[in-house]
Design an enzyme around this catalytic site. Structure first.
Site, short mmCIF file in Angstrom:
data_model
loop_
_atom_site.label_atom_id
_atom_site.label_comp_id
_atom_site.label_asym_id
_atom_site.label_seq_id
_atom_site.Cartn_x
_atom_site.Cartn_y
_atom_site.Cartn_z
N ASP A 36 0.84 -1.20 0.00
CA ASP A 36 0.00 0.00 0.00
C ASP A 36 0.87 1.25 0.00
OD1 ASP A 36 -1.96 -1.79 0.16
OD2 ASP A 36 -2.74 -1.17 2.13
N TYR A 39 2.13 1.97 -3.43
CA TYR A 39 1.04 2.48 -4.26
C TYR A 39 0.78 3.95 -3.94
CZ TYR A 39 -3.66 3.14 -6.07
OH TYR A 39 -4.75 3.63 -6.73
N ASP A 40 0.70 4.24 -2.64
CA ASP A 40 0.47 5.63 -2.23
C ASP A 40 1.57 6.54 -2.75
OD1 ASP A 40 -1.81 4.94 -0.94
OD2 ASP A 40 -0.96 4.99 1.09
N SER A 85 -12.46 9.34 -2.05
CA SER A 85 -11.37 8.77 -1.27
C SER A 85 -10.86 9.86 -0.32
CB SER A 85 -10.29 8.30 -2.23
OG SER A 85 -9.30 7.63 -1.52
N LEU A 86 -9.69 9.66 0.25
CA LEU A 86 -9.16 10.66 1.17
C LEU A 86 -7.75 11.08 0.75
CD1 LEU A 86 -10.07 8.98 4.59
CD2 LEU A 86 -10.99 11.14 3.76
N GLU A 116 -10.70 9.05 14.03
CA GLU A 116 -11.18 7.66 13.96
C GLU A 116 -10.06 6.77 13.45
OE1 GLU A 116 -14.44 7.77 11.14
OE2 GLU A 116 -15.21 9.57 12.11
N LYS A 118 -8.69 4.12 10.81
CA LYS A 118 -8.97 3.86 9.39
C LYS A 118 -8.89 2.35 9.17
CE LYS A 118 -7.04 5.31 4.92
NZ LYS A 118 -7.54 4.20 4.21
N ASP A 120 -8.77 -1.13 7.43
CA ASP A 120 -8.25 -1.61 6.14
C ASP A 120 -9.15 -2.71 5.62
OD1 ASP A 120 -6.65 -1.88 4.00
OD2 ASP A 120 -5.00 -2.86 5.03
N ARG A 139 -17.60 0.11 -3.43
CA ARG A 139 -17.29 1.46 -3.90
C ARG A 139 -16.96 1.49 -5.39
NH1 ARG A 139 -12.27 4.51 -3.89
NH2 ARG A 139 -12.93 6.60 -4.41
N GLU A 173 -17.06 0.29 6.17
CA GLU A 173 -15.97 -0.57 5.73
C GLU A 173 -16.27 -2.00 6.15
OE1 GLU A 173 -13.93 1.52 4.27
OE2 GLU A 173 -12.10 0.37 3.90
N TYR A 225 -19.22 4.86 9.24
CA TYR A 225 -18.66 6.13 9.68
C TYR A 225 -19.19 7.37 8.98
CZ TYR A 225 -15.73 4.60 5.78
OH TYR A 225 -15.30 4.11 4.59
N LYS A 294 -11.27 14.17 10.94
CA LYS A 294 -12.37 14.84 10.22
C LYS A 294 -12.81 16.08 10.97
CE LYS A 294 -14.05 10.37 8.67
NZ LYS A 294 -15.04 9.30 8.80
N LYS A 318 -1.55 8.19 7.43
CA LYS A 318 -1.17 6.80 7.13
C LYS A 318 -0.06 6.35 8.07
CE LYS A 318 -2.29 5.00 3.44
NZ LYS A 318 -3.37 4.17 2.90
N CYS A 412 11.68 -35.91 -3.78
CA CYS A 412 11.49 -35.49 -2.40
C CYS A 412 12.85 -35.23 -1.74
CB CYS A 412 10.73 -36.58 -1.64
SG CYS A 412 10.68 -36.27 0.12
N CYS A 415 13.53 -38.17 0.90
CA CYS A 415 13.69 -39.59 0.58
C CYS A 415 14.02 -39.87 -0.88
CB CYS A 415 12.43 -40.36 0.96
SG CYS A 415 11.04 -39.99 -0.11
N CYS A 430 5.06 -35.84 -2.02
CA CYS A 430 6.07 -36.89 -2.13
C CYS A 430 5.32 -38.21 -2.23
CB CYS A 430 6.95 -36.87 -0.88
SG CYS A 430 7.78 -38.42 -0.56
N CYS A 436 9.35 -42.56 3.19
CA CYS A 436 9.96 -41.22 3.25
C CYS A 436 10.23 -40.86 4.70
CB CYS A 436 9.02 -40.19 2.62
SG CYS A 436 9.55 -38.50 2.92
S1 IVH Z 1 -13.96 8.74 5.60
C1 IVH Z 1 -15.57 11.32 2.22
N1 IVH Z 1 -13.44 7.18 7.66
O1 IVH Z 1 -10.29 4.70 3.72
C2 IVH Z 1 -15.34 10.37 3.34
N2 IVH Z 1 -12.80 6.43 5.50
O2 IVH Z 1 -8.16 5.85 1.98
C3 IVH Z 1 -14.17 9.53 3.07
N3 IVH Z 1 -11.79 4.20 5.48
O3 IVH Z 1 -12.12 5.09 0.79
C4 IVH Z 1 -14.04 8.36 3.90
N4 IVH Z 1 -11.92 3.83 7.64
O4 IVH Z 1 -12.88 3.24 2.37
C5 IVH Z 1 -13.35 7.34 6.32
N5 IVH Z 1 -13.09 5.89 9.55
C6 IVH Z 1 -13.00 6.05 8.23
C7 IVH Z 1 -12.45 5.06 7.41
C8 IVH Z 1 -12.35 5.30 6.03
C9 IVH Z 1 -11.55 3.35 6.47
C10 IVH Z 1 -11.45 3.97 4.05
C11 IVH Z 1 -12.51 4.38 3.08
C12 IVH Z 1 -11.80 5.33 2.13
C13 IVH Z 1 -10.36 5.02 2.35
C14 IVH Z 1 -9.49 6.20 2.00
#
Ligand code: IVH
Length: 684
Positions: A36, A39-40, A85-86, A116, A118, A120, A139, A173, A225, A294, A318, A412, A415, A430, A436
């Protein structure tokens, strides 16, 4: 020479292709190739370049469309507004930048936030109409998701009916608890099926199924959430003005909410939350990959609005990647009792999430090939479900020149017999059987184990000594050993010799069901062995049974029937059984001597320790049930402990048990084992 802008344009194109490719692997196939964090890093780099060179940015950047292509077979749900997404913050500086941005935008000196965890898992959008679940979707790409209503209806913790008749669309989630993931993979591995890489993939693979029965059979859960849409007429909903209230309201409605959320009033409080959860999260029974911060006030959230991809009022902090790099020193092939060959990466020891890791299973040839792990490679290691070390991927840029792809042996390693791979199996086997040495070793250990013939003193170490001295070549040889023989073994005193011989003698009287289990036929576990013994009463009549006789017994499927037939048709096995009989081993089923009411006392004499909190039934009821099954629940772990049952957030007892090799079982797995014996916990 290419200009700077040409080079940048090329890099942007490359990043877009990479992101599209990895999106597909992650969201559509549930088979990520990179971590991850990597990717990020691609997404962040693309965002940065697109911001720096707006002329090169496409109208619709791929980074605005993080997510997978919904599969049309499942039915498609359209979202309006899109499911966003965030934005990410990777360190405290970036978190502070977010805080300052919000402070400026709201023109407030000290805006308050809700923090909160997050989760996975897999993002889902659910619609409730007058309190009834009417639609659920994944999603997908944020604009279109897959219709998974029938599947979500089978997730126990998601209510079909809310406590109040509200109409709203919410977001949450879906995840698979770590304990369930570990139990599921263990089962899949036993059955030769491909294992899931991590709990997130297991959750996705379990939810995105055409058959809701499959979803129902996997232990999934969810946390909610966000309210996306509301019915404006609803007076309950119109009273909610903050994110904190949203979460509390969800709880009142009966929706599962991750309970560790917190209201914060100053930046320092947010930082403290981050610092606390960076460590504490390892103790949860679900994976978290960060925290979400948030802006609390919903009106102010709306005022700040969102960009194409993410809201301006929230950020995902993250966690630093848990993967650590180490080297593959060797790839070892071990041979199990049934001859399955399992490759294991032997690693230069490295600390991961609190313990030192020096081995990681590579499961089977398919997984090993896909990851292309080679001796000498630098690899990233992490703990799947926080417990099991796994190789995430190879860092190919660091690969030494002289490596070669690992070839599965055709013979194997123990043996030298031929190794075969049956077309419908992921596993290699085997073909040596009892010839064996490794299969023999594992078979002997299994034969004497507590649930089989229960020969005390015949553990791994003794078996190794016996094999080295060539005292045993087959299981029946166990019954030929004399005290004098044992005394010639290194480190074997007269007391241990007497005890072992006594225990071997005593095991001759075991009931047929134990003997059947001890012989180690594939797929024949304790429960099947008991069913067979109850049905046939003597080994002789089991030996005479036809395939039809077997397959017609309730609880004995074609797989078990086939395996029993194969085992009993082999001359070597017939000879072993004959010899066991001649040596005085009981061949009949002894009806339980325990009175009928006590027949279920499967844990008689076992000393059991509990650690953590339990999800299935409260600890008190669990203790009571274990006592009813004949077990003795004690408070601390010692070498005399027979079993430690591990719930959520286990304490130091787990570490202690692992340190002294006391058997440990996760809650979920324990209940599964009991269920196989037809025992279910009391309803409370
Ligand atoms: S808020 C517009 N809260 O994380 C609101 N997301 O990397 C956006 N996720 O796509 C989401 N726990 O699937 C929110 N407590 C949480 C979360 C959460 C997991 C996921 C969610 C989002 C991804 C973003």
């Amino acid at each position: 020479m290419a200009s700077k802008s040409e080079i940048t344009a090329r890099r942007i194109q490359e990043l877009r292709e990479l992101i599209v490719h990895h999106n597909h692997r992650y969201y559509d196939l549930d088979q990520p190739e990179i971590t991850d964090a990597q990717y990020d890093a691609f997404v962040d780099e693309l965002n940065r370049l697109e911001e720096e060179y707006p002329q090169l940015a496409k109208e619709e950047s791929v980074s605005a469309h993080i997510g997978g292509t919904p599969s049309p077979v499942m039915g498609i749900v359209s979202f309006s507004p899109p499911v966003l997404s965030l934005n990410n913050a990777h360190n405290l500086d970036e978190l502070q930048e977010f805080y300052i941005r919000v402070r400026q935008a709201t023109q407030e000196s000290s805006p308050d936030f809700t923090c909160e965890l997050k989760i996975d898992g897999l993002s889902v959008v659910i619609r409730y109409q007058r309190g009834r679940l009417v639609q659920a979707a994944t999603r997908g790409d944020g604009l279109h998701g897959e219709d998974v209503t029938a599947n979500v209806e089978r997730i126990r913790t998601i209510p079909i009916t809310l406590n109040r008749p509200v109409t709203m669309e919410i977001r949450g989630e879906v995840y698979m608890p770590r304990s369930a993931f570990i139990a599921l993979n263990a089962r899949r591995e036993r059955e030769g099926q491909a294992v899931f890489a991590n709990p997130r993939n297991a959750a996705a693979g379990s939810l995105r199924q055409l058959d809701p029965e499959i979803t129902a059979s996997r232990e999934l859960s969810a946390f909610f959430y966000q309210i996306r849409h509301v019915d404006n007429q609803d007076s309950d909903l119109s009273q909610i003005t903050t994110q904190y209230q949203t979460l509390e309201f969800f709880r009142e409605l009966g929706l599962p909410v991750e309970k560790h959320f917190r209201h914060t009033e100053a930046l320092e409080d947010i930082v403290r939350y981050v610092e606390e959860w960076e460590h504490q999260r390892h103790r949860l029974d679900y994976d978290t990959d960060g925290l979400v911060i948030k802006l609390n006030d919903l009106t102010k959230q709306a005022f700040l609005g969102e960009t194409q991809k993410a809201p301006r009022w929230a950020v995902a902090y993250k966690f630093p990647p848990e993967e650590v790099m180490t080297e593959v020193v060797d790839i070892e092939i071990s041979v199990g009792r049934t001859g399955v060959l399992t490759p294991t990466a032997i690693l230069k020891p490295v600390r991961v999430a609190g313990t030192t890791v020096s081995r990681a299973s590579l499961h089977n040839e398919d997984i090993l090939r896909e990851k292309d792990v080679r001796i000498g490679d630098s690899v990233f290691i992490r703990k799947a479900g926080e417990i099991i070390p796994e190789v995430v991927r190879v860092e190919k840029t660091l690969r030494p020149d002289n490596t070669t792809p690992f070839m599965f042996p055709v013979q194997c390693p123990a043996c030298g017999s031929a190794v075969i791979r049956l077309p419908e199996e992921a596993a290699h086997r085997c073909t040596g059987g009892m010839a064996c040495s490794q299969q023999l070793r594992e078979s002997l250990i299994h034969f004497g184990s507590r649930d089989a013939m229960d020969i005390q003193g015949l553990g791994e170490k003794t078996v190794d000594l016996l094999l080295e001295a060539r005292f045993v070549n087959r299981v029946d040889d166990i019954y030929r050993m004399k005290e004098q023989d044992l005394l010639t073994l290194p480190r074997f005193g007269s007391l241990s010799a007497v005890k072992l011989v006594q225990s071997i003698e005593g095991s001759k009287a075991q009931s047929l069901n134990r003997l059947i289990f001890a012989l180690g036929m594939r797929f024949v576990g304790q429960r099947a062995a008991l069913v067979l013994a109850e049905r046939f009463h003597t080994m002789e009549s089991l030996e005479q049974a036809s395939y039809e006789d077997l397959v017609n017994i309730p609880d004995i499927g074609a797989r078990i029937a086939g395996s029993v037939m194969t085992f009993l048709s082999q001359p070597l096995n017939q000879e072993v059984i004959r010899n066991l009989k001649d040596l005085g081993v009981n061949m009949t089923y002894l009806e339980s001597k325990v009175p009928a009411g006590d027949r279920q006392k499967v844990l008689t004499g076992q000393s059991i320790v509990l650690t953590g909190t339990f999800q299935t039934i409260p600890r008190k009821n669990l203790e009571q049930w274990l006592a009813e099954l004949g077990g003795k629940v004690v408070s601390s772990v010692s070498s005399r402990t027979d079993l430690v049952i591990v719930g959520e957030k286990p304490g130091s007892k787990l570490k202690k048990a692992q340190g002294i090799n006391v058997p440990v079982v996760l809650e979920q797995e324990f209940f599964e084992r009991m269920a196989k014996l037809g025992l279910s916990p009391p309803v409370v």
